[in-house]
Design an enzyme around this catalytic site. Structure first.
Site, short mmCIF file in Angstrom:
data_model
loop_
_atom_site.label_atom_id
_atom_site.label_comp_id
_atom_site.label_asym_id
_atom_site.label_seq_id
_atom_site.Cartn_x
_atom_site.Cartn_y
_atom_site.Cartn_z
N GLY A 239 0.76 -1.24 0.00
CA GLY A 239 0.00 0.00 0.00
C GLY A 239 0.78 1.28 0.00
O GLY A 239 0.19 2.37 -0.04
N GLY A 275 3.97 -3.76 -3.84
CA GLY A 275 3.75 -3.87 -5.28
C GLY A 275 4.08 -2.57 -5.99
O GLY A 275 5.13 -2.40 -6.61
N ARG A 276 3.16 -1.60 -5.85
CA ARG A 276 3.25 -0.36 -6.60
C ARG A 276 4.56 0.39 -6.38
O ARG A 276 5.13 0.95 -7.31
CB ARG A 276 2.08 0.53 -6.19
CG ARG A 276 1.88 1.74 -7.05
CD ARG A 276 0.84 2.68 -6.42
NE ARG A 276 -0.33 2.02 -5.92
CZ ARG A 276 -1.49 1.90 -6.58
NH1 ARG A 276 -1.62 2.42 -7.77
NH2 ARG A 276 -2.52 1.27 -6.03
N ARG A 312 -6.61 2.11 -15.43
CA ARG A 312 -6.61 2.90 -14.19
C ARG A 312 -7.32 4.26 -14.34
O ARG A 312 -8.08 4.64 -13.45
CB ARG A 312 -5.19 3.09 -13.65
CG ARG A 312 -4.45 1.77 -13.38
CD ARG A 312 -3.21 1.93 -12.52
NE ARG A 312 -3.55 2.28 -11.16
CZ ARG A 312 -3.52 3.47 -10.66
NH1 ARG A 312 -3.12 4.48 -11.41
NH2 ARG A 312 -3.88 3.70 -9.43
N TYR A 316 -10.37 4.28 -11.79
CA TYR A 316 -10.13 4.99 -10.52
C TYR A 316 -9.98 6.50 -10.70
O TYR A 316 -9.52 7.17 -9.78
CB TYR A 316 -8.83 4.50 -9.85
CG TYR A 316 -8.63 3.02 -9.78
CD1 TYR A 316 -9.44 2.23 -8.98
CD2 TYR A 316 -7.61 2.41 -10.50
CE1 TYR A 316 -9.23 0.86 -8.90
CE2 TYR A 316 -7.40 1.04 -10.43
CZ TYR A 316 -8.21 0.28 -9.63
OH TYR A 316 -8.00 -1.07 -9.56
N CYS A 343 -15.07 1.50 -28.05
CA CYS A 343 -16.44 2.01 -28.11
C CYS A 343 -17.04 2.20 -26.73
O CYS A 343 -17.98 1.50 -26.34
CB CYS A 343 -17.29 1.04 -28.91
SG CYS A 343 -16.51 0.63 -30.46
N GLU A 344 -16.46 3.07 -25.96
CA GLU A 344 -16.93 3.40 -24.61
C GLU A 344 -16.54 4.85 -24.34
O GLU A 344 -15.40 5.23 -24.58
CB GLU A 344 -16.21 2.56 -23.54
CG GLU A 344 -16.37 1.08 -23.65
CD GLU A 344 -17.41 0.50 -22.68
OE1 GLU A 344 -17.97 1.25 -21.86
OE2 GLU A 344 -17.65 -0.70 -22.80
N TYR A 372 -0.07 -2.44 -12.11
CA TYR A 372 -1.50 -2.49 -12.43
C TYR A 372 -1.78 -1.93 -13.83
O TYR A 372 -2.82 -1.32 -14.07
CB TYR A 372 -2.33 -1.76 -11.36
CG TYR A 372 -2.01 -2.25 -9.96
CD1 TYR A 372 -2.36 -3.54 -9.57
CD2 TYR A 372 -1.31 -1.46 -9.05
CE1 TYR A 372 -2.03 -4.02 -8.31
CE2 TYR A 372 -0.97 -1.93 -7.79
CZ TYR A 372 -1.34 -3.21 -7.43
OH TYR A 372 -1.02 -3.69 -6.19
N1 LLP Z 1 -1.18 -7.12 -0.28
C1 LLP Z 1 -2.50 -7.29 -0.48
C2 LLP Z 1 -3.24 -8.21 0.38
C3 LLP Z 1 -3.14 -6.57 -1.50
O1 LLP Z 1 -4.45 -6.74 -1.68
C4 LLP Z 1 -2.40 -5.67 -2.31
C5 LLP Z 1 -3.05 -4.92 -3.37
C6 LLP Z 1 -1.02 -5.54 -2.08
C7 LLP Z 1 -0.45 -6.27 -1.04
C8 LLP Z 1 -0.12 -4.64 -2.89
O2 LLP Z 1 -0.46 -3.31 -2.74
P1 LLP Z 1 0.51 -2.14 -3.30
O3 LLP Z 1 1.79 -2.17 -2.52
O4 LLP Z 1 0.73 -2.38 -4.74
O5 LLP Z 1 -0.28 -0.91 -3.05
N2 LLP Z 1 -5.53 -2.02 -9.09
C9 LLP Z 1 -5.37 -0.96 -8.11
C10 LLP Z 1 -4.64 -1.42 -6.88
C11 LLP Z 1 -5.32 -2.59 -6.22
C12 LLP Z 1 -4.51 -3.15 -5.13
C13 LLP Z 1 -5.05 -4.45 -4.67
N3 LLP Z 1 -4.30 -5.03 -3.63
C14 LLP Z 1 -4.67 0.22 -8.77
O6 LLP Z 1 -4.38 0.15 -9.97
O7 LLP Z 1 -4.47 1.25 -8.13
#
Ligand code: LLP
Length: 418
Positions: A239, A275-276, A312, A316, A343-344, A372
């Site tokens: 997150g 992740g991000r 995205r 969002y 087409c959206e 993502y």
């Molecule tokens: N751990 C869990 C349990 C998660 O559900 C997620 C992301 C992460 C770790 C990794 O989170 P990060 O460090 O990447 O923030 N598609 C959306 C983001 C959805 C995230 C879902 N879970 C976007 O493009 O912003």
């Protein structure tokens, strides 16, 4: 820090001109920098260096096996949420003892797969799932290491679609019920409760919510230890937010400063599912301008990438910075919608955005698309999914080829008797 930089108005990825890569692979395509990926991981590792920890790279952010193998070689583990992600992580050479399996609806087959591969632990999200994991483990004559994902009821102050730690959310077990669930787990012969897990949301731009939440979670861990449970891991989830346009995103050490002391007190090993923060700014989407179109009130730049490639902005209202791959001298700034051919009406990459005027054939870079981006792409409108290219220094590797029309119908069948 990232390795997408302009030199004299020309965009480079590490040592290569983005336009040269485009000439070779065609557009649109995803482009990643190896150095950005690895240095982001090293940055996170260093920020939490004082603490016993495992970085479990969150596969959903960018799951290409070349990326995962790069993460594995740098010592990271994986956070997976499906059998498919587990397959990718193992194929890429991830150490199973650094893989954690999350998700609130794991199937029996997925649980069996994780157990037979000897993963570090499952993050369990409900009492029914607790029973299921126990049953599968017993059937296989083994024990499953588990953490319960607790829902700490914390406002992560992010987009509602990616906030997960509020009590209205479908995720996790309410903190108030967690103790009782651990007591149940302790008695089940197929389970070995070794951790506590939280994930409060994504793209979080301040350390406060992490600290507030972890205070609750570490208190739980301490009480569990008193009860005699062997809690060795605290999984803080992912997150950490990043900069897309003008956000003030904290550096990893700013997040770590408040978090590390809270975790240290527990004596547990921390797991972070990042992740991000690793992948986001390590990738861009390169697209070609097809045409300019003047509507009644609006000017549209129609490009060859669309919402199926990067959803995205549509999903969002995310703002990704967009800039020319090569700045053209004298191009005036104009306010436009950058849209795809789908087409959206929701098919846009940016709305009301000031960018230098671009003409047909010119290339645009959509930045911060490494996380993502490709993983959320689809074949909507029967568009072929994009190639992914990874640059390391002066070398570029196609790590996923462009799909063909044949790929689109692979697996489909026209029944003879139809
Ligand atoms: N751990 C869990 C349990 C998660 O559900 C997620 C992301 C992460 C770790 C990794 O989170 P990060 O460090 O990447 O923030 N598609 C959306 C983001 C959805 C995230 C879902 N879970 C976007 O493009 O912003």
């Amino acid at each position: 820090m990232n390795d997408f930089v302009y030199r004299d108005g020309v965009l480079y990825c590490e040592e290569l001109k983005v336009s040269d890569i485009a000439a070779k692979v065609g557009t649109p395509f995803y482009l990643y920098s190896k150095n950005t990926f690895t240095s982001h991981l090293q940055h996170v590792e260093a920020a939490f260096g004082d603490l016993a920890h495992i970085v479990c790279y969150s596969v959903k952010a960018n799951s290409n096996v070349a990326i995962l193998s790069m993460m594995a070689r740098e010592g990271a583990g994986a956070d997976v949420v499906s059998g498919g992600e587990l397959y990718r992580a193992l194929k890429a050479g991830m150490d199973p003892q650094k893989i954690v399996f999350a998700g609130l609806g794991k199937t029996e087959q997925e649980i069996e797969y994780g157990l037979s591969e000897g993963i570090l632990m499952f993050n369990v999200e409900s009492s029914q799932e607790l029973m299921l994991v126990n049953d599968v483990a017993q059937r296989l004559g083994t024990q499953a290491s588990i953490a319960l994902r607790v829902n700490p009821d914390i406002d992560a102050k992010t987009h509602p679609y990616i906030a997960t730690g509020l009590k209205q959310s479908k995720f996790g077990i309410p903190l108030s019920q967690a103790m009782a669930e651990y007591e149940v787990a302790q008695k089940l012969p197929g389970l070995n409760p070794t951790g506590v897990h939280q994930h409060i949301g994504s793209q979080i731009l301040e350390p406060g919510p992490f600290e507030a939440s972890l205070r609750k979670v570490t208190n739980l861990a301490k009480s569990l230890k008193v009860l005699g449970l062997d809690i060795r891991y605290i999984n803080i989830g992912g997150g950490f937010g990043i900069q897309y346009t003008d956000e003030d995103a904290p550096e990893p050490e700013q997040f770590a400063a408040g978090i590390v002391p809270i975790l240290k007190e527990t004596g547990c090993t921390a797991i972070m599912e990042v992740g991000r923060m690793i992948a986001g700014n390590a990738g861009i989407l390169v697209t070609k301008v097809l045409l300019n179109k003047q509507g009644e009130d609006k000017r549209f730049v129609v490009v060859d990438a669309a919402m199926n490639d990067l959803i995205r902005p549509s999903l969002y209202q995310a703002n990704h910075h967009i800039g020319p791959v090569v700045y053209r001298e004298g191009a005036a700034e104009v306010k436009v919608d950058v849209v795809g051919p789908i087409c959206e009406s929701g098919d846009f990459l940016a709305q009301d955005r000031a960018i230098p005027e671009v003409q047909s054939g010119e290339l645009l870079a959509v930045f911060t698309a490494g996380a993502y981006g490709f993983t959320m792409s689809s074949n909507y409108n029967s568009r072929t999914r994009l190639p992914e290219v990874l640059v390391s220094g002066r070398r570029a590797f196609v790590i996923r080829r462009r799909e063909t029309y044949e790929d689109l119908v692979r697996g489909e069948a026209i029944p003879k008797d139809l």
